[in-house]
Design a protein around this motif. Structure first.
Motif, mmCIF file in Angstrom:
data_model
loop_
_atom_site.group_PDB
_atom_site.id
_atom_site.type_symbol
_atom_site.label_atom_id
_atom_site.label_comp_id
_atom_site.label_asym_id
_atom_site.label_seq_id
_atom_site.Cartn_x
_atom_site.Cartn_y
_atom_site.Cartn_z
ATOM 1 N N SER A 13 -9.138 47.998 10.503
ATOM 2 C CA SER A 13 -9.592 48.497 9.548
ATOM 3 C C SER A 13 -10.748 47.716 9.388
ATOM 4 O O SER A 13 -11.661 48.172 8.899
ATOM 5 N N GLU A 14 -10.009 46.402 8.654
ATOM 6 C CA GLU A 14 -11.238 46.028 8.111
ATOM 7 C C GLU A 14 -11.980 45.330 9.645
ATOM 8 O O GLU A 14 -13.155 45.045 9.050
ATOM 9 N N THR A 15 -11.910 44.716 10.026
ATOM 10 C CA THR A 15 -13.268 44.809 11.833
ATOM 11 C C THR A 15 -13.362 45.899 11.850
ATOM 12 O O THR A 15 -14.523 46.028 11.856
ATOM 13 N N PHE A 16 -13.176 46.629 12.121
ATOM 14 C CA PHE A 16 -13.783 48.300 12.147
ATOM 15 C C PHE A 16 -14.821 48.587 11.250
ATOM 16 O O PHE A 16 -15.436 48.974 11.560
ATOM 17 N N SER A 17 -14.292 48.000 10.018
ATOM 18 C CA SER A 17 -15.296 48.223 9.434
ATOM 19 C C SER A 17 -16.559 47.648 8.997
ATOM 20 O O SER A 17 -17.599 48.152 8.577
ATOM 21 N N ALA A 18 -16.457 46.403 9.155
ATOM 22 C CA ALA A 18 -17.327 45.569 9.542
ATOM 23 C C ALA A 18 -18.134 46.111 10.333
ATOM 24 O O ALA A 18 -19.065 45.049 10.180
ATOM 25 N N ALA A 19 -17.629 46.095 11.493
ATOM 26 C CA ALA A 19 -18.485 46.601 12.745
ATOM 27 C C ALA A 19 -19.380 47.534 12.961
ATOM 28 O O ALA A 19 -20.290 47.714 13.472
ATOM 29 N N ARG A 20 -19.303 48.329 11.562
ATOM 30 C CA ARG A 20 -20.170 49.728 11.321
ATOM 31 C C ARG A 20 -20.925 50.065 10.333
ATOM 32 O O ARG A 20 -20.367 49.546 9.387
#
Length: 58
Positions: free
Chosen positions: A31-38
């Motif tokens: 979820s951290e990686t997902f959020s950081a990319a958007r």
């Protein structure tokens, strides 16, 4: 999209990945990686009570 939606959104993302048409990703990110990319202002979820039947990003 808020942090409490992360599990549901990542499940929707996983289901999209399973079609082979939704992304070039090969695994569901954290979820951290997902959020950081958007961009935060471009993430939306549709909710029905406690259920998240859909999500989108632009």
């Amino acid at each position: 999209m808020a942090s409490e939606h992360a599990d549901a959104v990542l499940e929707i993302y996983r289901l999209g990945m399973a079609t082979g048409l939704a992304t070039f990703e090969t695994s569901v990110p954290s979820s951290e990686t997902f959020s950081a990319a958007r961009l935060p202002s471009h993430r939306f979820v549709g909710s029905a009570g406690a259920t998240v039947p859909g999500a989108t990003r632009s």
